[in-house]
Each structure stands twice: as C-alpha cells, then as structure tokens.
Motif scaffolding. Structure first.
Motif, short mmCIF file in Angstrom:
data_model
loop_
_atom_site.label_atom_id
_atom_site.label_comp_id
_atom_site.label_asym_id
_atom_site.label_seq_id
_atom_site.Cartn_x
_atom_site.Cartn_y
_atom_site.Cartn_z
N LEU A 21 22.37 -23.14 22.43
CA LEU A 21 21.36 -22.83 23.44
C LEU A 21 20.00 -22.61 22.78
O LEU A 21 18.97 -23.09 23.27
N VAL A 22 19.99 -21.89 21.66
CA VAL A 22 18.73 -21.64 20.95
C VAL A 22 18.17 -22.96 20.43
O VAL A 22 16.97 -23.24 20.54
N GLN A 23 19.06 -23.80 19.87
CA GLN A 23 18.60 -25.09 19.35
C GLN A 23 17.97 -25.92 20.46
O GLN A 23 16.93 -26.54 20.29
N LEU A 24 18.63 -25.90 21.61
CA LEU A 24 18.13 -26.68 22.75
C LEU A 24 16.76 -26.16 23.18
O LEU A 24 15.84 -26.94 23.44
N PHE A 25 16.60 -24.84 23.23
CA PHE A 25 15.33 -24.26 23.67
C PHE A 25 14.23 -24.50 22.64
O PHE A 25 13.07 -24.66 22.99
N ALA A 45 14.17 -13.21 23.36
CA ALA A 45 13.39 -14.36 22.89
C ALA A 45 12.79 -15.11 24.07
O ALA A 45 11.63 -15.52 24.05
N ALA A 46 13.59 -15.29 25.12
CA ALA A 46 13.11 -16.04 26.28
C ALA A 46 11.96 -15.29 26.96
O ALA A 46 10.97 -15.90 27.36
N ILE A 47 12.10 -13.96 27.08
CA ILE A 47 11.04 -13.17 27.69
C ILE A 47 9.77 -13.27 26.86
O ILE A 47 8.67 -13.53 27.37
N GLY A 48 9.95 -13.11 25.55
CA GLY A 48 8.79 -13.19 24.66
C GLY A 48 8.17 -14.57 24.70
O GLY A 48 6.94 -14.72 24.75
N ALA A 49 9.02 -15.59 24.69
CA ALA A 49 8.52 -16.96 24.71
C ALA A 49 7.66 -17.20 25.93
O ALA A 49 6.60 -17.83 25.86
N GLY A 50 8.09 -16.63 27.07
CA GLY A 50 7.34 -16.83 28.29
C GLY A 50 6.08 -15.99 28.33
O GLY A 50 5.00 -16.51 28.60
N ALA A 56 4.76 -18.43 23.41
CA ALA A 56 5.02 -18.86 22.03
C ALA A 56 6.51 -19.12 21.87
O ALA A 56 7.19 -18.44 21.11
N PRO A 57 7.05 -20.10 22.59
CA PRO A 57 8.50 -20.32 22.55
C PRO A 57 9.01 -20.64 21.15
O PRO A 57 10.07 -20.15 20.76
N LEU A 58 8.24 -21.42 20.38
CA LEU A 58 8.74 -21.82 19.07
C LEU A 58 8.97 -20.59 18.19
O LEU A 58 10.04 -20.42 17.59
N THR A 59 7.95 -19.72 18.14
CA THR A 59 8.07 -18.51 17.32
C THR A 59 9.27 -17.68 17.73
O THR A 59 10.07 -17.26 16.89
N PHE A 60 9.40 -17.45 19.03
CA PHE A 60 10.44 -16.54 19.48
C PHE A 60 11.83 -17.13 19.33
O PHE A 60 12.76 -16.43 18.93
N TYR A 61 11.97 -18.39 19.62
CA TYR A 61 13.31 -18.97 19.48
C TYR A 61 13.68 -19.14 18.02
O TYR A 61 14.86 -19.04 17.66
N LEU A 62 12.69 -19.38 17.16
CA LEU A 62 13.00 -19.43 15.73
C LEU A 62 13.42 -18.05 15.24
O LEU A 62 14.35 -17.91 14.45
N ALA A 63 12.73 -17.02 15.74
CA ALA A 63 13.12 -15.66 15.37
C ALA A 63 14.55 -15.38 15.82
O ALA A 63 15.35 -14.81 15.06
N ALA A 64 14.86 -15.81 17.04
CA ALA A 64 16.23 -15.61 17.54
C ALA A 64 17.23 -16.36 16.65
O ALA A 64 18.28 -15.81 16.30
#
Lengths: 266, 243, 281, 219
Positions: free
Chosen positions: B66-70, D175-180, D184-192
């Motif tokens: 899921l993270v990879q997809l996002f 991460a999703a909340i932060g991304a929104g 900054a989705p890239l930063t937050f999802y990479l952190a996750a």
C-alpha cells in the motif's frame, strides 16, 4: 612458458598436461602432475579416493581450473590465467577456446548428471543443437543413432526419472558421443550404480574401446581396467606414481603403494 | 443475510473481473521479465551484482505494498519534473501506477523465489552442460532456468495468487476492479455484508482456478506423483553409495 | 460470564438514560473533528470550529450543560443510537436516508456544494454565485443541469467515497463524465493539483479554504452553488427519534439564533460568509 | 513536520500493538486450527480446511472491509442492539483470522514433516498422546516452522497498513494525513516506508536470533 621441445609436442594430437598443480580446500590435491594421452589410447587412472584422479580428469576440460601448469588439447594450448601468489582463483581467459575444447571432449560423470527436464533424446541432442548448431531434425537422427548405440532406442522419449541408474548412465554416454568428440573422459562412471547395473555400462564402454576411441577413464573397476585399457596409471597423493601397460601394471607393480592398493582391491 | 442481494451483487461485481485479471496478468508478465535476470544477478557470487538486487528485494519485501502504491501514485505525482516528463502520460493513469507498483513488488518476491531455485540446481547439471561446451547464457536459458522454474513452481503459484489478492489495493487509487466496484456498491446500498461476501466469493473463485491451473502445470512439468517417488528412490541410492 | 456482566451493565445504562429523558441537565454532543473549518481538533487536542461554537450557543439557549466528544464519521450515527451521546453536530446534511434511522432538528446552516474545475480547461465562464436547488427540478433547472452536463462531458470528476456529493455526481453526470471516488478529501485535492482529475464536487466552504491556498490557485469554482436534492434542506443537528423534547427545544433555539443573527456571526467568524439558512430570517 | 513526529510515534505504537495482539491471537488460532486439521475427526478437519482455503483465497482488504463494515451490522443484529466495532478491534479480528489461517498451514506442514518414528518412539515410552504432543511434537514443530513463521510475521506487520483504510490511526494513516495536509505525499510515505522497513527488519533479526537459539543440530 613452453620451451623448444615442448613446442614440438604441441603439434601432436591428443592430450598433454604438464606440472599440473591444484589446491582445493586447503589440500594440495594435485602436486605437479604430468600426463600424456595419445590418440587411440585408452588410459585408466586408478588410485584410492582423495588421490586426485577425478580432479586431474576435471582439469583436462577445465571444469576445474588448475592453479599452475599447462595443458595442450589436440596441440592447442589452453589459455589459463594463473592464480596470483596471494591466493585467489585461477581462471580461464579464452572462453571460446574452452567451449571449443570441451565440445571436442565428451565427459561422463559419476552421478550421470542428466538434465531432469529433458527426455533421453533431448539430453542427447541438446549439445549438438546449441553448440554445434545442428538442425533439430538432423540432431534427432543423430541422437537416435547414439541412443541405439548404447542400446536405448526404445527409451528416447523417457525422462531420466523413469530410467534406471544404468540406463541413465548409458544415456549420458550417448550424450557425450553425440558431440562426436575426439576424446572421451569418464569420471568413475559406475561408482553410483547398483552392482547389478554396473555390467551394462561397462559393456557399452568396452564396445567403445573396441572402436579405437581415445578414452581416459577414472575407475575402481580393476578387471575392466585390466581388460580394456592400453595403459594404466596409478595416482597417489597428487602425483602419478606408476604408469605402465596393464599387464605389467597389475602383475608386477613397482611402487609399494600400488601393491598395497591392488592388494586391498582384490 | 439477503441471498438475492448477494447473488445480484455478484453479477454486478463480475464486471470488475476483467480489470482484476488484466492487472494480475500484466503485472505477472512484467514482474517475471524483471525477476528472471534479477534472480540470476542475485544468485551470482559476485557481490557487486548480487548486493544491489538484494537491496531492491529487501526494501520491496520489507514495506507494505500500500505504501509503495501511494509513493508511486501520490508521491511521484507531486514531483514537477515527473509531471512534465513523458512518464506522466503513464503515471497520470491510476492503472499504470498500479501496474508499476504491483510489478515491482511482485518482481521482488519472484526474484527471491527464483534465486532459491537457481541456487538449488545441482552443480552436476551445470557441469554436464559446460562439458558439452554450452555458453553461460545457453546454460542459464536451457538448463538452470527450466530446472529452477520447475522446482519453485509451488512457491511461484503462491506468489501469483498473492498478486491476484494484491490487485484489490487498486481500489484505493480509484480503480474500479472487483474491490473498487464493491466499495462503490456498498456506498450506494449500505449492505456491506452481502456485497463484500460476494466480492470474496469472486476472488475465491479466481484464486482457486489459478491454484488448479498451477497444480495441473506442475503435474505436467514434473511428471506424475508416482514418478516422483521413483525419483526419490534413485537419489537415495545415490546417497547410499556415498558421494 | 464477563459478557453477561457487560450486557447487564449496558441494560442498566439504557434504563438510566431513559429515566433522564424528560428532565435532563446535561447533554453530550458528538462531532467529527476532521473537517475544518466545520469542526477540527485544535493544538490543545480540543474540538473547535463552526459546529462547536454553534453547539455551545444552542446549549446556552436551552440551558443545558454540554460536553463535546469526537467520533469518526463511520460510527457517528450508530453511536448516537446506542446513546454514547445525545446529539450530533458535525455539519451533517439532513437527508432522507439518514432520516430513516435518526431525527434532525431544523437546519442550522445551509451549506451549498459546488463543482470545482482546474483552470485552463477552456471551460466557458459560468455564474458561480447562482444557486441551484436540486429539490423539485423544473424545466429551468433542467436546462441549467443540461448545460453543466455538456461542459463536463468527457471530464474526470473526483468525489469523496460514500458522500452525498458522490451520489449527486453519479446521478447527474455519471453517464457523461468519469467519476472517481476517494477515501479522503485530501487525496482528492492531491489528484486535482497533480492534474489527474479535472474537477470535483464537494462542500463549497471546504473548497473555498483550499482555493485560498497556493496549490488551490490552479482550481476554480464552476457552475452554480448546489443544494437540496440528496443533500436535503441543509445541515441540522442529529438526534434520536424518541428524544422529541430535545428536538423541540433545539428547533426553537436554532430559530431564535438564526433570527437574532447569532449563527450568522459564528458563520462569518469561521467561513467569512453567512451560511445561516435563508428560511430562518 | 514537527507535529507529525509525535503523531508518527503514536501511529507506530498502534501498528506495533496491532501486530503483536493479532499475531499472538493468530498464532494461538493457528495452533488450534492445525490440531483440528490433523485430528482424526473428519468433520473438524474439513471445517478447518474450509477456513484456511477460504481465507487464503480472498484478499485481506476484502476481509478487513467485511469485518469492519459487515461486522458492525452482523454483531448488532445478533445482540439486538448496536455494538461498535472500532477500527482497532476490526483490525485485530481480521488480522487474527488471516494470520491464523496461514500459520495453521505452516504448523500443519511442520507437524507432518516430523518423522513418524519419533511419535512412535514417544508412544513406546508410554507417553500419553497429549504428552507426546506437548513434549515431542510441539517443540520440534515450532523449530521447523520458524523460518516460515518469520515470513508470516513480516507479512503481518505489512498487512497492518491495510487497517488504515478503515480509519485506524496507524503509521500509514498518519502518513496519509500528513501527505494531505502538508501536500507532501512523497516525504510522508517515504517516512512511513522507513518505519515499516525498520519494523520488518527488527522482526527479521528477532527470528534470526530465535533460529540460532533453537537450531536443531545437523538439520
């Protein structure tokens, strides 16, 4: 570097190995072996296990790359990069040459090594098709011919798992023959077989010997070696200790090690 | 439980099957194309070849899909350079994002599965091929890979089934495959039980079908079970003779 | 064993709750706390926003002590039904579907919804201050919708999954435009700014806040402000059907606070516009 | 981002707690299911077979959605009143059910790979069947199952991220909340990703230590 007289030797066909050394797992398996096999000769190599006979055989087609020494196959010197002083592995430098040389020397293994996903016929034809670029249908004819030669015409479409050990080894021999090699190498071809299956393989080998093929056979079958070979060699601790025609070799051995060896294998 | 609703929603959800299957098979093919060379690199004794592949499989197997997809869908879309590049033609579309994520993720698992199979191929098989003079590429193509593939077929089948299930995540990036359709249907009918069960039944059908297919393939490639026992006897004999 | 105890306890609480129905002194109100500026959780972890201020205003008028709790949207109606709290003030539209399970006060706000589209799509100018009530659609309204449909043809529209907007978009434009459903409004906005979708439908005031941000500059309102239809008459307080006393009291309080402009003032504070229902004035 | 560091910590706690609770329950369920699958009682064995086949053939996301949304409806209907199924509870139930199905298969395979001679030897020593199970089969089975269990635990940690879809504030949702909210989705999802990678690596290390600790000599 080869000196003058050796250069002469390189022009003669057959196999020549000089001062072969190989260290494996901390043991000096080969300690400067010299070997000479002339065309038409059938050389049996005997010796107790760990004496280095299999390693020597594998050095001839570079399945094992020697640490030191030179090898000529049919007059062509094999290009080997010798291991550095501080260890490391020796390696082959001319891969095309090695493949060409290997294709000219059929090898039969102790554990058959048939490819399990291919039928007997496919095992036999794979080499000619891929290496010699023979067309599939021509290769199939060739394959059937050699399967017939080892007495397995009826097993062409059988997979190795459906064959007995003796039949598998005969397919392996047909596989080696199909490349129409100038030399055949046998690495203890009957050691993995049930006693009752040994005979069928030896019979095929004896028939090949009768055709005047050049063969190098590492074996424990004394009677067979005595009967079939034109020359026998005894290896002991990484060196060939005695080498003579089979009559002399078996009836009047010089080396005490060979005498002991023969006594224990009576 | 409303059985009629369950059945009608199954019919409605069935229109999501083509997209689910398309996602599955496209990622399967892409993943396989990627995984086979990577598996050989990973199985190599040369560190500079195997380590980068290990890093790739480690990261992709160590983080949720899921993270990879996002990251691919929302993260890459955030980068202006990507949005203005040719890549955006594909990445703009949720389908291609899913395909990319599923392929990369699936390839990571497949690589490790094949690596195991490659390393388990008996050296004798390779030596026999070397001894007839085959080239390294011929040996990989004709000997190592076919043998490895047969031996890892059960694990690979599991991986394919995981992939079918993984496609359900496509619903989180607006795609309307089976799961996406079912979530849409739930928001219209407020009958989560019936609709999600209907979706589950469809997925179960697909996965069982695939499992059956792989079973047949396995029997076809590896021979009948009876032959297997015979093979085991032969290997035992070999062991008994003390190699 | 333990389950029996819990059941008994729950039953006791139920009885206690019923006993208080007539003469209550305090009520608990649920809000979502995730939709600024309607309601959100501030830095101190407390609920704040338009809904909270309205709630406090109403409680003061009906002379009840009130406590706010935050509750996720999915469970907000079920929670009311099991008496976790007594009212919902969470920007909830009064819809027919919801009315099947709960009761509503009269609307305390009429929040319009509106379509937004990315700039630069070559759309014709539209009157974004016009209003379109989707209840009782006549020929004039039909014409407006038809024009919208023409302009949205082939476009991709994003909506929040399970929202009223989703229902409206699918009903009105589902056959001409591609509709994509999002799990959160934030993801929808991300896709708007990355130009994956062309537009969306949602709460006008939530859009307005977004349009004021730098990322929102690339997006503009399009077409009339929409209300009615699936959205119902407006935003009301959610109540249990049996609590008619509370409903009556709240209705009176809402009517009064609309009339004297109290809700209008709160609305101006949070939204910058007065969204108190027209009917109340 | 500062405020999100705190939120990530709490999300991390939720993720870890969810994984540990459902992992422990799931392993218990898996053990029971494996025992049931191997039992001589045909009906029970079949039932467990159904359970593992169905669960392993359906996407985890569907199971989670069904239990979260459907569970509320079903349980409420059963008790005749509303019972709240919150995201954490739904997560625990669904991940337990999933983990149980996979571990059941792992345990079953492990038991079957124990040589029958061992069981016969234990019987011949006069051990009770349950003693045989507890003293002979269980310890060996766990050892054999360890590598596959490690894989399954790592999968479990990753699957917890799916619960964010039904609103659990775990790493993924933070991460999703932060991304929104910070766009900054890239930063937050990479952190996750980094957090998940740390967790799965940790699981890997723990299982490596366990494997070394309980290694069977000569196996």
């Amino acid at each position: 570097m080869p000196s003058g007289p050796m250069f002469q030797q390189t022009l003669t066909p057959g196999i020549r190995a000089e001062r072969i050394e190989k260290r494996l797992g901390g043991n000096d398996v080969l300690r400067g072996v010299d070997l000479d096999v002339r065309p038409g000769e059938i050389l049996s190599i005997l010796g107790s296990s760990g004496s280095g006979k299999s390693t020597l055989l594998r050095c001839l087609n570079l399945l094992t790359v020697p640490d030191r020494g030179d090898i000529w196959i049919h007059g062509e010197k094999l290009a080997i990069r010798v291991a550095s002083q501080r260890g490391g592995q020796s390696s082959v430098t001319d891969h095309r040459q090695v493949r060409r040389v290997r294709a000219s020397m059929g090898m039969v293994f102790q554990s058959f090594n048939l490819w399990p996903h291919k039928t007997a016929l496919e095992n036999v034809t794979e080499g000619p098709v891929l290496v010699k670029r023979i067309r599939r249908d021509a290769a199939a004819d060739l394959g059937r011919h050699y399967l017939g030669k080892v007495g397995l015409s009826d097993k062409a479409d059988a997979y190795p798992r459906h064959l007995s050990g003796g039949q598998q080894q005969r397919v392996a021999i047909a596989r080696a023959l199909a490349m129409e090699p100038r030399v055949l190498l046998f690495d203890e071809p009957t050691s993995a077989l049930d006693p009752e299956l040994v005979g069928e393989v030896l019979r095929v080998m004896a028939a090949l010997a009768g055709e005047g093929r050049t063969m190098v056979i590492v074996t424990h079958e004394m009677a067979f070696a005595r009967e079939v070979s034109t020359r026998a060699a005894f290896m002991h601790r990484g060196l060939i200790e005695e080498e003579s025609p089979p009559q002399e070799f078996f009836s009047s051995p010089v080396s005490s090690h060979l005498r002991n060896f023969l006594a224990s294998h009576r | 439980m409303d059985i009629t609703l369950l059945l009608t929603s199954m019919v409605a959800l069935a229109s999501g099957i083509p997209l689910t299957l398309l996602l599955t098979f496209a990622s399967l093919v892409a993943g396989l194309v990627l995984a086979v060379p990577l598996a050989f690199m990973r199985a190599s004794s040369r560190k500079w070849l195997s380590l980068p592949v290990l890093a790739y499989t480690y990261v992709f197997r160590g983080t949720p899909l899921l993270v990879q997809l996002f990251i691919i869908y929302y993260g890459l879309g955030q980068i202006g350079a990507i949005r203005s590049s040719v890549l955006w033609v594909l990445l703009r579309d949720p389908f291609w994002c899913c395909l990319l994520a599923f392929s990369l993720n699936g390839a990571a698992y497949t690589t490790e599965i094949f690596r195991g199979g490659i390393q388990a191929v008996a050296t004798g098989m390779i030596e026999a091929a070397q001894a007839v003079g085959m080239s390294p590429l011929q040996i990989k193509r004709r000997i190592i890979f076919p043998i490895a593939f047969r031996s890892v077929l059960p694990s690979y089948a599991n991986e394919v089934i995981s992939l079918v299930k993984a496609t359900s995540l496509a619903s989180t990036v607006t795609l309307l495959e089976i799961t996406g359709l079912s979530r849409k249907l739930v928001s219209e009918t407020f009958a989560p039980c019936e609709i999600f069960i209907a979706a589950g039944v469809l997925y179960l059908g697909l996965t069982l079908l695939l499992a059956g297919f792989f079973h047949v393939l396995e029997v076809w490639l590896n021979g009948t079970p009876r032959a297997k026992t015979y093979k085991r006897r032969v290997t035992l004999q070999q062991v008994a003779h003390g190699q | 064993m333990k389950r029996h105890l819990t059941c008994a306890l729950a039953a006791l609480l139920l009885v206690a709750g019923l006993a208080h129905a007539g003469e209550r002194t305090a009520i608990t109100i649920a809000s979502e706390g995730a939709s600024p500026p309607w309601d959100y959780i501030d830095q101190n972890g407390a609920l704040a926003g338009f809904d909270i201020d309205v709630g406090n205003e109403l409680c003061a008028r009906i002379k009840l002590q009130c406590t706010f709790v935050a509750q996720d949207w999915d469970g907000i109606i079920p929670g009311l039904l099991v008496k976790k709290y007594d009212a919902i003030i969470a920007g909830m539209s009064i819809t027919e579907k919801r009315k099947k399970s709960i009761a509503f006060s009269i609307p305390y706000a009429a929040a319009p919804n509106q379509i937004v589209m990315r700039r630069g799509l070559g759309l014709p100018p539209s009157d974004i201050n016009a209003k379109l009530n989707l209840t009782d659609i006549d020929t004039a309204k039909k014409g407006t919708i038809e024009k919208l449909r023409e302009n949205l043809k082939g476009r991709t529209l994003g909506v929040l999954r399970s929202s009223n907007s989703e229902a409206v978009v699918r009903e009105l434009f589902g056959d001409v435009a591609e509709v994509r459903s999002y799990d959160s409004q934030e993801n929808l906005k991300l896709d708007l700014t990355s130009e994956r979708i062309d537009g969306g439908l949602g709460d006008r005031l939530v859009w307005k806040q977004f349009l004021d941000t730098p990322e929102g500059k690339a997006v503009e309102f399009f077409g009339p402000q929409l209300s009615g239809g699936t959205w119902g008459p407006g935003v009301g307080v959610g109540l249990r059907k049996e609590d008619t006393d509370l409903a009556d009291a709240l209705d009176k309080a809402i009517e009064a606070s609309i009339r004297d402009g109290a809700i209008g003032k709160i609305s101006l504070k949070w939204f910058g516009v007065d969204i108190s229902p027209q009917t109340g004035k | 981002m500062d405020g999100f560091a705190v939120q990530f910590v709490s999300g991390l706690k939720t993720t870890v707690l969810l994984a540990l609770v459902s992992g422990a329950l799931g392993m218990a369920l898996g053990l029971l299911a494996a025992a049931g699958r191997l039992s001589r009682w045909r009906v029970l064995s079949r039932l467990v077979g159904f359970y593992t086949t169905i669960i392993r053939g359906v996407p985890e996301l569907i199971i989670i959605l069904l239990i979260y949304f459907g569970g509320t409806v079903a349980i409420s209907a059963f008790f005749g009143r509303y019972v709240e199924v919150n995201a954490f509870l739904a997560g625990v139930v669904s991940l337990t059910v999933v983990f149980g199905a996979y571990t059941a298969e792992i345990f079953r395979g492990a038991v079957l790979s124990i040589p029958t001679g061992q069981i016969e030897a234990a019987r011949s020593l006069g051990l009770h069947p349950w003693q045989t199970w507890l003293l002979v089969i269980l310890p060996q089975m766990l050892r054999i199952a360890l590598p596959a269990l490690a894989n399954q635990w790592i999968s479990l940690v990753k699957e917890t991220s799916l619960i964010s879809i039904v609103g659990l504030t775990d790493i993924m949702r933070v991460a999703a909340i932060g991304a929104g909210s910070l766009r900054a989705p890239l930063t937050f999802y990479l952190a996750a990703s980094a957090l998940y990678l740390t967790l799965t690596s940790l699981a890997l290390v723990i299982f490596h230590l366990l494997e070394r600790r309980f290694a069977v000599p000569g196996r």
